[in-house]
Design a protein around this motif. Structure first.
Motif, PDB file in Angstrom:
ATOM      1  N   MET A 169       0.834  -1.204   0.000  1.00 38.95           N
ATOM      2  CA  MET A 169       0.000   0.000   0.000  1.00 38.95           C
ATOM      3  C   MET A 169       0.868   1.253   0.000  1.00 38.95           C
ATOM      4  N   LEU A 170       1.924   1.236   0.804  1.00 42.82           N
ATOM      5  CA  LEU A 170       2.837   2.381   0.862  1.00 42.82           C
ATOM      6  C   LEU A 170       3.564   2.563  -0.468  1.00 42.82           C
ATOM      7  N   MET A 171       3.861   1.446  -1.147  1.00 46.41           N
ATOM      8  CA  MET A 171       4.472   1.539  -2.473  1.00 46.41           C
ATOM      9  C   MET A 171       3.530   2.230  -3.451  1.00 46.41           C
ATOM     10  N   ARG A 172       2.243   1.878  -3.392  1.00 47.79           N
ATOM     11  CA  ARG A 172       1.271   2.491  -4.293  1.00 47.79           C
ATOM     12  C   ARG A 172       1.083   3.984  -3.992  1.00 47.79           C
ATOM     13  N   LEU A 173       1.225   4.367  -2.743  1.00 41.97           N
ATOM     14  CA  LEU A 173       1.026   5.769  -2.362  1.00 41.97           C
ATOM     15  C   LEU A 173       2.249   6.636  -2.648  1.00 41.97           C
ATOM     16  N   THR A 174       3.383   6.004  -2.945  1.00 40.81           N
ATOM     17  CA  THR A 174       4.624   6.747  -3.192  1.00 40.81           C
ATOM     18  C   THR A 174       4.775   7.036  -4.683  1.00 40.81           C
ATOM     19  N   LYS A 175       4.865   8.304  -5.025  1.00 44.67           N
ATOM     20  CA  LYS A 175       5.088   8.715  -6.421  1.00 44.67           C
ATOM     21  C   LYS A 175       6.389   9.494  -6.493  1.00 44.67           C
ATOM     22  N   MET A 176       7.250   9.063  -7.396  1.00 40.02           N
ATOM     23  CA  MET A 176       8.533   9.727  -7.577  1.00 40.02           C
ATOM     24  C   MET A 176       8.468  10.671  -8.781  1.00 40.02           C
ATOM     25  N   GLN A 177       9.489  11.512  -8.924  1.00 42.20           N
ATOM     26  CA  GLN A 177       9.514  12.499 -10.008  1.00 42.20           C
ATOM     27  C   GLN A 177      10.000  11.856 -11.316  1.00 42.20           C
ATOM     28  N   THR A 178       9.219  10.890 -11.787  1.00 37.38           N
ATOM     29  CA  THR A 178       9.541  10.216 -13.045  1.00 37.38           C
ATOM     30  C   THR A 178       8.263   9.651 -13.635  1.00 37.38           C
ATOM     31  N   SER A 179       8.215   9.533 -14.950  1.00 34.61           N
ATOM     32  CA  SER A 179       7.058   8.941 -15.616  1.00 34.61           C
ATOM     33  C   SER A 179       7.305   7.475 -15.953  1.00 34.61           C
ATOM     34  N   SER A 180       8.458   6.963 -15.579  1.00 35.62           N
ATOM     35  CA  SER A 180       8.833   5.587 -15.889  1.00 35.62           C
ATOM     36  C   SER A 180       8.581   4.673 -14.698  1.00 35.62           C
ATOM     37  N   ARG A 181       7.833   3.598 -14.928  1.00 39.80           N
ATOM     38  CA  ARG A 181       7.603   2.608 -13.875  1.00 39.80           C
ATOM     39  C   ARG A 181       8.921   1.939 -13.467  1.00 39.80           C
ATOM     40  N   TRP A 182       9.817   1.731 -14.447  1.00 41.38           N
ATOM     41  CA  TRP A 182      11.090   1.093 -14.167  1.00 41.38           C
ATOM     42  C   TRP A 182      11.940   1.940 -13.236  1.00 41.38           C
ATOM     43  N   HIS A 183      12.069   3.225 -13.551  1.00 39.47           N
ATOM     44  CA  HIS A 183      12.907   4.085 -12.728  1.00 39.47           C
ATOM     45  C   HIS A 183      12.287   4.318 -11.350  1.00 39.47           C
TER      46      HIS A 183
END
Length: 350
Positions: free
Chosen positions: A37-51
Motif C-alpha cells: 500500500m505504501l508503495m502504491r502511495l509513493t510517487k517519484m519524479q519520473t514517468s517511468s515505472r522502471w525508474h
C-alpha cells in the motif's frame, strides 16, 4: 523456510514454542502488510515505472544497510564488534551468495509490484515455502512431506490462473506512476513473470541459511542492502534520471511519508520476523505470513482503489487456501511429533 519433518536428536522432544516468539512473528507480519500500500502511495519524479521501481530499491536497500545492524545489536544487546564477528562466521561464500539472492528477490518483488496487481505478486510470493521445500530436497537431500507436494501442484494451477489474466486485454492496476493507470498486456505478463523470480530466489536464500543454521544471516541481508542500493543508483543515474530518487512535492508530502514508511517498516518487520522465526516452527511461520496475502491487497484497494479481476481473485484465493491448509497440516504434524516425543521419553529412560 521449508520444513522437513523428523524428530530432534536422540528422540528428544522439540522445545515448546514461547508465546513471545509467536507474538513477535505475528507482529512482523502485521508490520509488513501495509508495505505494498505504501508503495502504491509513493510517487517519484519520473514517468517511468522502471525508474520508480529502482528508486524504491535504492531506499529500501539503504534501509536494510543502515537499520538492520543496529536493530540486531539492540535485539541481542551486542556491540558493533559482535556484529562483525557474526558476519565473519557466516563465511565469504554464504555472505555474498545470500546477499546476492536476497537482492534478486527484493528487486524482482518491487519491479513486479509496479508492473502488475499487488494481489498477483503476493499470491506468487506466498508459494515461497513450496519452492524452498523443493530446493531443500534437491540441494540438502531433506525429506519433503506428501502434503507439501500436493499443495505445490494446487498452487501451480492457481498461479497459472493468475498468469492467464495477463493475456486478457489491458487493465487498471491502480496508481503506479504518472503514465496513467492502464497498462498493456505485455507489461502485465512481464510483471507476473518477474514475480516468479521472487519465491525462487527466496527459496534458494533459505536453502543457504539452512546449510549453516548455526550462523546468523543478518549480515548477509545488510550487505544485500548495499548491493541493491548500488545497482539502483547505477540504473537511475546511468539513465540520467536522478530526479527519480525524489518524491513528488505536490501531494501534501504523502509520497515522502509513504517512502519513509516503506523503508523503515520493511526493516522493522524483517527484524521481528527473524527474531520470532528462530523459535517458531516453519509451518507456523508460513501460516502467519499469509496475513500479508490477505491484508496487502485489501489495504491497496482501500488506499488507491486497485481492484484485480476475478481471475486474480480466484487464483489468489486458491493459493491462500492451499497454503493455509498445507501450513495448518504442518503445524498439526509438528505438535503431534512433539507430543509423541514427550510420551516416549519415560519409556526411553527405563
Amino acid at each position: 523456510a521449508p520444513r522437513t519433518g523428523g524428530r530432534g536428536e536422540g528422540g528428544m522432544a522439540p522445545p515448546p514454542v514461547p508465546l513471545r516468539a509467536r507474538l513477535t512473528a505475528i507482529a512482523g507480519a502485521l508490520v509488513l502488510s501495509p508495505d505494498t500500500m505504501l508503495m502504491r502511495l509513493t510517487k517519484m519524479q519520473t514517468s517511468s515505472r522502471w525508474h520508480q521501481s529502482f528508486s524504491f530499491v535504492f531506499y529500501r536497500g539503504a534501509g536494510r544497510l543502515l537499520l538492520l545492524p543496529p536493530l540486531w545489536m539492540l535485539a541481542h544487546r551486542a556491540s558493533p564488534n559482535a556484529f562483525t564477528q557474526v558476519a565473519r562466521r557466516v563465511g565469504y561464500r554464504r555472505l555474498i551468495g545470500g546477499a546476492a539472492l536476497y537482492t534478486v528477490q527484493n528487486m524482482a518483488f518491487i519491479v513486479a509490484a509496479n508492473l502488475t496487481y499487488v494481489a498477483s505478486v503476493l499470491a506468487i510470493l506466498a508459494t515461497g515455502p513450496l519452492f524452498a521445500a523443493a530446493a531443500s530436497k534437491v540441494f540438502l537431500k531433506e525429506h519433503v512431506p506428501k502434503h507439501t507436494w500436493i499443495a505445490s501442484g494446487t498452487c501451480a494451477v492457481c498461479v497459472a490462473v493468475i498468469y492467464s489474466d495477463s493475456f486478457v486485454g489491458d487493465r487498471d492496476v491502480g496508481d503506479t506512476g504518472d503514465t496513467g493507470d492502464e497498462i498493456s498486456t505485455s507489461t502485465h505478463v512481464l510483471g507476473n513473470t518477474i514475480a516468479l523470480l521472487v519465491p525462487i530466489a527466496l527459496a534458494l536464500f533459505w536453502t543457504v541459511c539452512k546449510s549453516s543454521p548455526e550462523n546468523d544471516m543478518i549480515a548477509s541481508l545488510s550487505l544485500s542492502g548495499l548491493i541493491g542500493s548500488t545497482i539502483a543508483a547505477c540504473v537511475v543515474f546511468g539513465a540520467g534520471r536522478g530526479n527519480a530518487l525524489l518524491p513528488v512535492e505536490k501531494d501534501n508530502s504523502t509520497s515522502l511519508l509513504a517512502l519513509i514508511g516503506q523503508t523503515v517498516s520493511v526493516a522493522i518487520a524483517f527484524a521481528l520476523l527473524t527474531v520470532g522465526a528462530k523459535d517458531v516452527p516453519s509451518a507456523e511461520v508460513s501460516l502467519i505470513m499469509l496475513i500479508e496475502l490477505f491484508l496487502g491487497p485489501t489495504l491497496v484497494w482501500l488506499a488507491v482503489g486497485e481492484m484485480p479481476t476475478w481471475r486474480v481473485w480466484v487464483g489468489s484465493g486458491g493459493v491462500l487456501i492451499a497454503m493455509a491448509v498445507e501450513s495448518a497440516v504442518g503445524v498439526f504434524e509438528e505438535r503431534k511429533e512433539r507430543k509423541d516425543a514427550r510420551e516416549t521419553l519415560p519409556d526411553a529412560a527405563i
